[in-house]
Design a protein around this motif. Structure first.
Motif, PDB file in Angstrom:
ATOM      1  N   ARG A 105      21.914  -5.751  -4.402  1.00  0.00           N
ATOM      2  CA  ARG A 105      22.711  -6.864  -3.856  1.00  0.00           C
ATOM      3  C   ARG A 105      22.084  -7.453  -2.598  1.00  0.00           C
ATOM      4  NH1 ARG A 105      28.781  -4.965  -3.288  1.00  0.00           N
ATOM      5  NH2 ARG A 105      28.908  -7.111  -2.493  1.00  0.00           N
ATOM      6  N   ARG A 106      20.855  -7.037  -2.306  1.00  0.00           N
ATOM      7  CA  ARG A 106      20.150  -7.587  -1.141  1.00  0.00           C
ATOM      8  C   ARG A 106      18.896  -8.338  -1.594  1.00  0.00           C
ATOM      9  NH1 ARG A 106      21.286  -5.924   3.950  1.00  0.00           N
ATOM     10  NH2 ARG A 106      20.058  -7.798   4.387  1.00  0.00           N
ATOM     11  N   SER A 107      19.113  -9.387  -2.369  1.00  0.00           N
ATOM     12  CA  SER A 107      18.002 -10.203  -2.850  1.00  0.00           C
ATOM     13  C   SER A 107      17.314 -10.965  -1.732  1.00  0.00           C
ATOM     14  CB  SER A 107      18.496 -11.187  -3.921  1.00  0.00           C
ATOM     15  OG  SER A 107      19.512 -12.030  -3.391  1.00  0.00           O
ATOM     16  N   ASP A 108      17.893 -10.931  -0.534  1.00  0.00           N
ATOM     17  CA  ASP A 108      17.265 -11.589   0.617  1.00  0.00           C
ATOM     18  C   ASP A 108      16.148 -10.745   1.215  1.00  0.00           C
ATOM     19  OD1 ASP A 108      19.456  -9.812   1.288  1.00  0.00           O
ATOM     20  OD2 ASP A 108      19.209 -10.434   3.374  1.00  0.00           O
ATOM     21  N   LEU A 109      15.975  -9.499   0.756  1.00  0.00           N
ATOM     22  CA  LEU A 109      14.973  -8.593   1.309  1.00  0.00           C
ATOM     23  C   LEU A 109      13.837  -8.400   0.319  1.00  0.00           C
ATOM     24  CD1 LEU A 109      17.253  -5.809   2.858  1.00  0.00           C
ATOM     25  CD2 LEU A 109      16.404  -7.912   3.949  1.00  0.00           C
ATOM     26  N   SER A 110      12.608  -8.510   0.823  1.00  0.00           N
ATOM     27  CA  SER A 110      11.429  -8.269   0.002  1.00  0.00           C
ATOM     28  C   SER A 110      10.594  -7.186   0.675  1.00  0.00           C
ATOM     29  CB  SER A 110      10.612  -9.557  -0.122  1.00  0.00           C
ATOM     30  OG  SER A 110       9.469  -9.367  -0.913  1.00  0.00           O
ATOM     31  N   PRO A 111      10.481  -5.983   0.068  1.00  0.00           N
ATOM     32  CA  PRO A 111       9.835  -4.854   0.743  1.00  0.00           C
ATOM     33  C   PRO A 111       8.315  -4.998   0.818  1.00  0.00           C
ATOM     34  CG  PRO A 111      10.432  -4.252  -1.481  1.00  0.00           C
ATOM     35  CD  PRO A 111      11.011  -5.613  -1.254  1.00  0.00           C
ATOM     36  N   ILE A 112       7.751  -4.526   1.923  1.00  0.00           N
ATOM     37  CA  ILE A 112       6.306  -4.520   2.134  1.00  0.00           C
ATOM     38  C   ILE A 112       5.778  -3.095   2.063  1.00  0.00           C
ATOM     39  CG2 ILE A 112       4.422  -5.233   3.648  1.00  0.00           C
ATOM     40  CD1 ILE A 112       6.147  -7.525   2.520  1.00  0.00           C
ATOM     41  N   PHE A 113       6.334  -2.197   2.883  1.00  0.00           N
ATOM     42  CA  PHE A 113       5.989  -0.780   2.790  1.00  0.00           C
ATOM     43  C   PHE A 113       7.134   0.039   3.346  1.00  0.00           C
ATOM     44  CE2 PHE A 113       4.252  -2.082   6.920  1.00  0.00           C
ATOM     45  CZ  PHE A 113       4.684  -1.077   7.770  1.00  0.00           C
ATOM     46  N   SER A 114       7.122   1.337   3.059  1.00  0.00           N
ATOM     47  CA  SER A 114       8.180   2.208   3.560  1.00  0.00           C
ATOM     48  C   SER A 114       7.579   3.513   4.036  1.00  0.00           C
ATOM     49  CB  SER A 114       9.233   2.471   2.471  1.00  0.00           C
ATOM     50  OG  SER A 114       8.689   3.288   1.456  1.00  0.00           O
ATOM     51  N   PHE A 115       8.344   4.239   4.846  1.00  0.00           N
ATOM     52  CA  PHE A 115       7.821   5.472   5.420  1.00  0.00           C
ATOM     53  C   PHE A 115       8.963   6.327   5.933  1.00  0.00           C
ATOM     54  CE2 PHE A 115       8.042   2.153   8.556  1.00  0.00           C
ATOM     55  CZ  PHE A 115       8.542   2.747   9.699  1.00  0.00           C
ATOM     56  N   ASN A 116       8.645   7.610   6.150  1.00  0.00           N
ATOM     57  CA  ASN A 116       9.541   8.529   6.833  1.00  0.00           C
ATOM     58  C   ASN A 116       8.677   9.574   7.524  1.00  0.00           C
ATOM     59  OD1 ASN A 116       8.782  10.323   4.803  1.00  0.00           O
ATOM     60  ND2 ASN A 116      10.688  10.094   3.654  1.00  0.00           N
ATOM     61  N   SER A 117       9.253  10.686   7.887  1.00  0.00           N
ATOM     62  CA  SER A 117       8.477  11.709   8.600  1.00  0.00           C
ATOM     63  C   SER A 117       7.430  12.372   7.715  1.00  0.00           C
ATOM     64  CB  SER A 117       9.427  12.780   9.164  1.00  0.00           C
ATOM     65  OG  SER A 117      10.353  12.190  10.055  1.00  0.00           O
ATOM     66  N   ALA A 118       7.506  12.138   6.401  1.00  0.00           N
ATOM     67  CA  ALA A 118       6.538  12.732   5.483  1.00  0.00           C
ATOM     68  C   ALA A 118       5.299  11.877   5.305  1.00  0.00           C
ATOM     69  CB  ALA A 118       7.192  12.963   4.130  1.00  0.00           C
ATOM     70  N   GLY A 119       5.420  10.569   5.419  1.00  0.00           N
ATOM     71  CA  GLY A 119       4.265   9.715   5.219  1.00  0.00           C
ATOM     72  C   GLY A 119       4.645   8.267   5.027  1.00  0.00           C
ATOM     73  N   LEU A 120       3.648   7.467   4.640  1.00  0.00           N
ATOM     74  CA  LEU A 120       3.823   6.025   4.474  1.00  0.00           C
ATOM     75  C   LEU A 120       3.317   5.625   3.099  1.00  0.00           C
ATOM     76  CD1 LEU A 120       3.041   3.264   7.035  1.00  0.00           C
ATOM     77  CD2 LEU A 120       1.982   3.147   4.786  1.00  0.00           C
ATOM     78  N   TRP A 121       4.062   4.729   2.438  1.00  0.00           N
ATOM     79  CA  TRP A 121       3.709   4.278   1.099  1.00  0.00           C
ATOM     80  C   TRP A 121       3.594   2.760   1.077  1.00  0.00           C
ATOM     81  CZ3 TRP A 121       6.830   8.166   2.507  1.00  0.00           C
ATOM     82  CH2 TRP A 121       6.535   9.431   1.998  1.00  0.00           C
ATOM     83  N   GLN A 122       2.624   2.270   0.320  1.00  0.00           N
ATOM     84  CA  GLN A 122       2.352   0.839   0.254  1.00  0.00           C
ATOM     85  C   GLN A 122       3.068   0.203  -0.928  1.00  0.00           C
ATOM     86  OE1 GLN A 122      -1.869   0.455   0.059  1.00  0.00           O
ATOM     87  NE2 GLN A 122      -2.238   1.592   1.947  1.00  0.00           N
ATOM     88  N   GLY A 123       3.446  -1.037  -0.739  1.00  0.00           N
ATOM     89  CA  GLY A 123       4.039  -1.792  -1.822  1.00  0.00           C
ATOM     90  C   GLY A 123       2.954  -2.528  -2.609  1.00  0.00           C
ATOM     91  N   THR A 124       3.276  -3.003  -3.786  1.00  0.00           N
ATOM     92  CA  THR A 124       2.319  -3.682  -4.638  1.00  0.00           C
ATOM     93  C   THR A 124       1.801  -4.937  -3.957  1.00  0.00           C
ATOM     94  OG1 THR A 124       3.468  -2.878  -6.588  1.00  0.00           O
ATOM     95  CG2 THR A 124       1.965  -4.741  -6.893  1.00  0.00           C
ATOM     96  N   GLY A 125       0.471  -5.016  -3.835  1.00  0.00           N
ATOM     97  CA  GLY A 125      -0.137  -6.214  -3.274  1.00  0.00           C
ATOM     98  C   GLY A 125      -0.080  -6.299  -1.773  1.00  0.00           C
ATOM     99  N   ASN A 126       0.417  -5.267  -1.098  1.00  0.00           N
ATOM    100  CA  ASN A 126       0.519  -5.269   0.354  1.00  0.00           C
ATOM    101  C   ASN A 126      -0.055  -3.968   0.895  1.00  0.00           C
ATOM    102  OD1 ASN A 126       2.343  -7.759   0.923  1.00  0.00           O
ATOM    103  ND2 ASN A 126       3.396  -6.644  -0.691  1.00  0.00           N
ATOM    104  N   ASN A 127      -0.870  -4.051   1.905  1.00  0.00           N
ATOM    105  CA  ASN A 127      -1.458  -2.870   2.515  1.00  0.00           C
ATOM    106  C   ASN A 127      -0.843  -2.631   3.882  1.00  0.00           C
ATOM    107  OD1 ASN A 127      -3.339  -2.361   0.403  1.00  0.00           O
ATOM    108  ND2 ASN A 127      -4.614  -4.024   1.170  1.00  0.00           N
ATOM    109  N   ALA A 128      -0.354  -1.419   4.101  1.00  0.00           N
ATOM    110  CA  ALA A 128       0.173  -1.072   5.417  1.00  0.00           C
ATOM    111  C   ALA A 128      -0.985  -0.976   6.396  1.00  0.00           C
ATOM    112  CB  ALA A 128       0.919   0.256   5.359  1.00  0.00           C
ATOM    113  N   SER A 129      -0.873  -1.643   7.529  1.00  0.00           N
ATOM    114  CA  SER A 129      -1.975  -1.644   8.482  1.00  0.00           C
ATOM    115  C   SER A 129      -2.054  -0.318   9.229  1.00  0.00           C
ATOM    116  CB  SER A 129      -1.794  -2.781   9.496  1.00  0.00           C
ATOM    117  OG  SER A 129      -0.710  -2.502  10.362  1.00  0.00           O
ATOM    118  N   LYS A 130      -3.248   0.002   9.691  1.00  0.00           N
ATOM    119  CA  LYS A 130      -3.461   1.240  10.432  1.00  0.00           C
ATOM    120  C   LYS A 130      -2.624   1.254  11.706  1.00  0.00           C
ATOM    121  CE  LYS A 130      -7.104   4.128  12.434  1.00  0.00           C
ATOM    122  NZ  LYS A 130      -8.562   4.246  12.708  1.00  0.00           N
TER     123      LYS A 130
END
Length: 224
Positions: free
Chosen positions: A180-205
């Motif tokens: 129900r949040r079509s206004d949000l487009s994810p780029i990458f996500s992370f937590n205390s375990a690590g960081l994950w990249q979304g399709t076509g987007n690279n998380a910067s160093k």
């Protein structure tokens, strides 16, 4: 902007990968509130101690309550008690990720600070790390010139790895499923375990380094 189906597919994939990487990690972290109060007093003075005490009291209420109740309580507390402000006004920097102690000390912060404070709050309440993910998104906003995309951060909660995640947000105080949040487009996500990249987007160093720096500062303040 991705459609709802793509948003859900991407978020579900990210969580599934994250679940595999959490082997051996503690499921919850503790908070040394005595240490937090010492840090708060030394850096921000006694005026902010009442907010810290209220936060601690909120976290101490009904610790065994259902997770959904804890989500609502934490989301409402941070959204109501922290004033939104940009990093330049608060810290004199273009982009600064504050620890919960720093956010409470200032009494204000931006979307990253809101999300990080909620993340640490829910971990203290015993919600496993693998159910929480900070998500960097582009949020569709409407202004005088029309619709535009704004960099934004939210906290996502997953009841199960394949569940439709719930979004905790300061732009929209309602806790809603990602579908129900079509206004949000994810780029990458992370937590205390690590960081994950979304399709076509690279998380910067720099973003990964900023998170690692925040984790280290939080540990020094009393977050285990």
């Amino acid at each position: 902007m991705r459609n709802k189906t793509a948003l859900l597919r991407w978020l579900a994939t990210v969580v599934a990968i994250g679940m595999l990487s959490l082997s051996g990690l503690p499921l919850a972290l503790g908070v040394d509130f005595d240490r937090l109060q010492q840090v708060l007093l030394s850096r921000f003075g006694a005026d902010r101690v009442p907010l810290l005490i209220d936060w601690q009291r909120m976290l101490g209420e009904e610790r065994k309550a259902p997770e959904m109740d804890n989500l609502r309580r934490v989301n409402d507390f941070i959204n109501r008690r922290i004033t939104f402000d940009d990093d330049m006004s608060v810290w004199g920097q273009n982009d600064y990720w504050a620890t919960p102690t720093e956010t409470i000390g200032q009494g204000r912060g931006d979307c990253e600070d809101f999300s990080i404070a909620k993340y640490y709050s829910l971990i203290d309440l015993g919600i496993p790390i693998n159910k929480l993910r900070l998500v960097y998104v582009k949020a569709a906003q409407t202004g005088p010139a029309g619709t535009f995309l704004q960099a934004h951060m939210v906290l996502a909660y997953y009841a199960t790895p394949t569940a439709d995640p719930l979004v905790l947000d300061n732009l929209n105080p309602q806790i809603l499923p990602a579908s129900r949040r079509s206004d949000l487009s994810p780029i990458f996500s992370f937590n205390s375990a690590g960081l994950w990249q979304g399709t076509g987007n690279n998380a910067s160093k720099s973003n990964l380094s900023r998170w690692q720096d925040l984790l280290a500062r939080a540990r020094a303040e009393g977050f285990q």
